[in-house]
Enzyme design. Sequence first.
Site, PDB file in Angstrom:
ATOM      1  N   LYS A  52      66.708 -27.738  26.056  1.00 37.19           N
ATOM      2  CA  LYS A  52      67.489 -26.566  25.633  1.00 37.19           C
ATOM      3  C   LYS A  52      67.296 -25.415  26.624  1.00 37.19           C
ATOM      4  CE  LYS A  52      67.353 -28.052  20.857  1.00 37.19           C
ATOM      5  NZ  LYS A  52      66.776 -27.991  19.521  1.00 37.19           N
ATOM      6  N   GLN A  96      62.672 -24.794  15.848  1.00 34.06           N
ATOM      7  CA  GLN A  96      62.665 -26.229  16.135  1.00 34.06           C
ATOM      8  C   GLN A  96      61.999 -26.984  14.981  1.00 34.06           C
ATOM      9  OE1 GLN A  96      64.232 -27.693  18.704  1.00 34.06           O
ATOM     10  NE2 GLN A  96      63.618 -29.722  18.045  1.00 34.06           N
ATOM     11  N   ASP A 119      71.858 -22.836  14.863  1.00 32.88           N
ATOM     12  CA  ASP A 119      71.679 -24.222  14.423  1.00 32.88           C
ATOM     13  C   ASP A 119      72.542 -24.554  13.205  1.00 32.88           C
ATOM     14  OD1 ASP A 119      70.143 -26.133  15.696  1.00 32.88           O
ATOM     15  OD2 ASP A 119      68.242 -25.253  15.063  1.00 32.88           O
TER      16      ASP A 119
HETATM   17  N1  GUN Z   1      64.894 -31.197  15.525  1.00 31.21           N
HETATM   18  C1  GUN Z   1      65.628 -32.280  15.833  1.00 31.21           C
HETATM   19  N2  GUN Z   1      66.909 -31.909  16.059  1.00 31.21           N
HETATM   20  C2  GUN Z   1      66.961 -30.580  15.885  1.00 31.21           C
HETATM   21  C3  GUN Z   1      68.016 -29.621  15.983  1.00 31.21           C
HETATM   22  O1  GUN Z   1      69.173 -29.908  16.280  1.00 31.21           O
HETATM   23  N3  GUN Z   1      67.665 -28.337  15.746  1.00 31.21           N
HETATM   24  C4  GUN Z   1      66.403 -27.973  15.397  1.00 31.21           C
HETATM   25  N4  GUN Z   1      66.151 -26.704  15.154  1.00 31.21           N
HETATM   26  N5  GUN Z   1      65.423 -28.835  15.297  1.00 31.21           N
HETATM   27  C5  GUN Z   1      65.711 -30.136  15.540  1.00 31.21           C
END
Ligand code: GUN
Length: 281
Positions: A52, A96, A119
């Site tokens: 990211k 996350q 998200d």
């Molecule tokens: N953990 C696994 N996939 C994701 C996601 O798309 N967003 C977040 N915040 N955590 C994750």
Amino acid sequence: MAIIIDGKSLAKKIRMELKEEADKLKKKNIYPKLAVIMVGDDKASKVYVKNKSKACEEIGIQYEEFLLDANITMDELLNLIDDLNKRKDIHGILLQSPIPKHLDINKAFNRIDYRKDVDGFNPINVGKLVIGEDCFISCTPFGVIKMLEEYGIEIEGKNAVVIGRSNIVGKPLAQCLLSKNATVTICHSRTKNIHQITNNADILIAALGKPEYVKDSMVKEGAVVIDVGINRTEDGKLVGDVDFESVSKKASYITPVPGGVGPMTIAMLMNNVVKAAKMHK
Ligand code: GUN
């Protein structure tokens, strides 16, 4: 042999378009910025977060990381979220997942200002998605829909079957498909006769987190198969939830792992950060 949906190239194209949009915003003195919170040191999360941050750098999105000790209290986590909600320079906040078990992740998602919830996990955004209002759509479902659309795959009127009912993927994806007028079925661990249901799918999406679970016997000839899974086998190989080898001989379209849904998830996150920055006054 199925057409392989190239998520990697498509995601790159989207990132390039977003870079242009971010450049335009900068000319108006708006500098898109994402804050990422990670609690503890989950190995897979570290890789996701790294990817990211790389995408942010490529597009010119500012990025600030908050690495919290696994022992922090819920109050400490909520206080950080409150601070980030208030900060004018931050447009998107991402917590996350997973976080340590003593913390309540739903309470944390709830605390993120829905206007910064890139998200799409805040219940306000989840609710807006259900009733068809403009909102932040969670990145993996959004990426899957984008892939189908970019490849000209019709959704309306199709039988779409989603295997998996997580809050992050299965449920919002089913909702997205429904909003595009598919007839949607969600299968899960208690589903009876799953083969019968998946064999009726025009669009089959595997998001259950079991390596190579979907075999060709579960797939209708000519179906579109989307693999959301990312699993590491004992010998270190990355595989999806679909047995690519056999299913690719029967499907009309299929996504690979890696290089399918994964890069699209990140591209759509970037899309949501740019959108958040545009909304920011
Ligand atoms: N953990 C696994 N996939 C994701 C996601 O798309 N967003 C977040 N915040 N955590 C994750």
